[in-house]
Scaffold this motif. Structure first.
Motif, PDB file in Angstrom:
ATOM      1  N   GLY A   1       0.609  -1.144   0.002  1.00 29.87           N
ATOM      2  CA  GLY A   1      -0.085  -0.169   0.089  1.00 29.87           C
ATOM      3  C   GLY A   1       0.722   1.048   0.083  1.00 29.87           C
ATOM      4  O   GLY A   1       0.446   2.283  -0.625  1.00 29.87           O
TER       5      GLY A   1
ATOM      6  N   LYS B   1       0.687   4.309  -2.940  1.00 26.37           N
ATOM      7  CA  LYS B   1      -0.041   5.727  -2.225  1.00 26.37           C
ATOM      8  C   LYS B   1       0.856   6.774  -2.675  1.00 26.37           C
ATOM      9  O   LYS B   1       0.833   7.766  -2.719  1.00 26.37           O
TER      10      LYS B   1
ATOM     11  N   PRO C   1      -3.568   1.873  -9.970  1.00 25.16           N
ATOM     12  CA  PRO C   1      -4.449   1.107  -8.920  1.00 25.16           C
ATOM     13  C   PRO C   1      -5.354   0.302  -9.572  1.00 25.16           C
ATOM     14  O   PRO C   1      -6.339   0.801 -10.313  1.00 25.16           O
TER      15      PRO C   1
ATOM     16  N   LYS D   1      -9.124  -1.032  -9.661  1.00 22.78           N
ATOM     17  CA  LYS D   1     -10.341  -0.656  -8.973  1.00 22.78           C
ATOM     18  C   LYS D   1     -11.336  -1.834  -8.704  1.00 22.78           C
ATOM     19  O   LYS D   1     -11.814  -2.493 -10.012  1.00 22.78           O
TER      20      LYS D   1
ATOM     21  N   HIS E   1     -13.582  -0.605  -0.192  1.00 25.83           N
ATOM     22  CA  HIS E   1     -12.496  -0.445   0.489  1.00 25.83           C
ATOM     23  C   HIS E   1     -11.895  -1.843   1.063  1.00 25.83           C
ATOM     24  O   HIS E   1     -12.502  -2.398   1.744  1.00 25.83           O
TER      25      HIS E   1
ATOM     26  N   ASN F   1      -6.728  -4.028   2.745  1.00 23.03           N
ATOM     27  CA  ASN F   1      -5.419  -3.457   2.738  1.00 23.03           C
ATOM     28  C   ASN F   1      -5.171  -2.199   2.113  1.00 23.03           C
ATOM     29  O   ASN F   1      -4.158  -1.610   2.182  1.00 23.03           O
ATOM     30  N   ASP F   2      -6.313  -1.547   1.705  1.00 25.29           N
ATOM     31  CA  ASP F   2      -6.423  -0.224   1.221  1.00 25.29           C
ATOM     32  C   ASP F   2      -5.990   0.780   2.596  1.00 25.29           C
ATOM     33  O   ASP F   2      -6.426   0.544   3.798  1.00 25.29           O
TER      34      ASP F   2
ATOM     35  N   TYR G   1      -7.066   3.518   5.089  1.00 22.32           N
ATOM     36  CA  TYR G   1      -7.913   4.463   5.551  1.00 22.32           C
ATOM     37  C   TYR G   1      -8.047   5.851   4.968  1.00 22.32           C
ATOM     38  O   TYR G   1      -6.776   6.527   5.346  1.00 22.32           O
ATOM     39  N   ASP G   2      -9.085   6.297   4.196  1.00 23.03           N
ATOM     40  CA  ASP G   2      -8.955   7.708   3.974  1.00 23.03           C
ATOM     41  C   ASP G   2      -9.611   8.688   4.922  1.00 23.03           C
ATOM     42  O   ASP G   2      -9.756   9.678   4.427  1.00 23.03           O
TER      43      ASP G   2
ATOM     44  N   ASN H   1      -4.398   0.848   7.625  1.00 20.28           N
ATOM     45  CA  ASN H   1      -5.015   0.164   6.682  1.00 20.28           C
ATOM     46  C   ASN H   1      -6.493  -0.308   7.243  1.00 20.28           C
ATOM     47  O   ASN H   1      -6.972  -0.194   8.521  1.00 20.28           O
ATOM     48  N   TYR H   2      -7.520  -0.436   6.375  1.00 26.01           N
ATOM     49  CA  TYR H   2      -9.047  -0.904   6.856  1.00 26.01           C
ATOM     50  C   TYR H   2      -8.885  -2.228   7.632  1.00 26.01           C
ATOM     51  O   TYR H   2      -9.688  -2.147   8.627  1.00 26.01           O
TER      52      TYR H   2
END
Length: 255
Positions: free
Chosen positions: A40, A44, A70, A72, A180, A183-184, A186-187, A195-196
């Protein structure tokens, strides 16, 4: 003229063929789309001109550079269940503590019955459940849930290892219906470096009664080994035998 481009990545091989059909005699014109896994932080930080290295005789060298796009993961309104491999895990972990010992997530009964030890090949799977329903605002109650998870015959499901976590509201999909992933990153602004997965698997998000429900619906082969599970709740609102809580509107991560 055909030029074969051959290199190795993680003990696998990728072959690309450049066809000189337009009278261009240089492989610089080769335009490929190659699926690849990246951590990630790499994705990023920078998507342009990333180097892919190969190791030959113990020396690392650049095989090629590429711009990254990336992946989707689009969620559809009808999606109920979506599974994916999370990779091989270690039974005993590592001495330095950097690799988690999966035996901590397995009952003594399963360890003995399946004769698990450090030589066992443990492959972890993840399942996103009821994510499509999160595209509704608000999410609808899930009725007539029918789903089945089946693994190949050389894999045995370890029932006591199953864990289920409820996804907090707003953390399953974004406004563009993109998932989401665990492993993404967290925004949110309050936890930008997490990560999530690290957020989902904390607090009161674990649903042990849901996890206990799945082993009651195991599918077994002729030798009695579990190869998956199958659930059919036709004619009712989804509930894993726990009338004290409404599970039907939430998304879950199962692993």
């Amino acid at each position: 003229m055909h030029l074969a481009l051959l290199f190795f990545l993680s003990n696998s091989q990728l072959v690309a063929v450049w066809n000189n059909s337009i009278s261009k005699d240089s492989p610089d014109y080769l335009d490929l789309t190659i699926p690849a896994l990246a951590n990630g932080s790499t994705v990023k930080s920078d998507l342009k001109n990333q180097a892919f290295n190969v190791e030959i005789d113990g020396k690392s060298q650049i095989a090629f550079t590429a711009d990254l796009t990336p992946y989707k993961d689009k969620v559809t309104p009808t999606e109920l269940i979506h599974g994916f491999a999370m990779g091989q895990k270690s039974f005993n972990g590592s001495d330095d503590g950097k690799v988690y010992p999966e035996k901590n997530n397995i009952s003594e009964e399963d360890i003995n019955q399946l004769k698990l030890n450090d030589d066992s090949h443990l492959l972890q799977w993840g399942i996103y459940f009821n994510y499509g329903n999160q595209l509704n605002n608000p999410p609808l109650s899930l009725y007539d849930a029918i789903f089945k998870v089946a693994f190949s015959q050389d894999q045995t499901l370890i029932p006591s290892s199953i864990k289920v976590f409820e996804i907090p509201n707003g953390m399953a999909v974004d406004q563009n219906a993109l998932r989401h992933g665990i492993n993404d990153f967290y925004d949110g602004t309050d936890k930008p470096d997490e990560n999530y997965y690290s957020i989902i698997t904390t607090g009161n998000n674990e649903k042990t009664k849901f996890a206990d429900f799945l082993p009651a619906h195991l599918v077994k082969n002729a030798t009695g080994q579990a190869t998956g599970f199958s659930v059919n709740q036709t004619g009712q609102k989804f509930n894993p035998n726990d009338p004290s809580y409404d599970y039907s509107t939430h998304a879950y991560f199962i692993h």
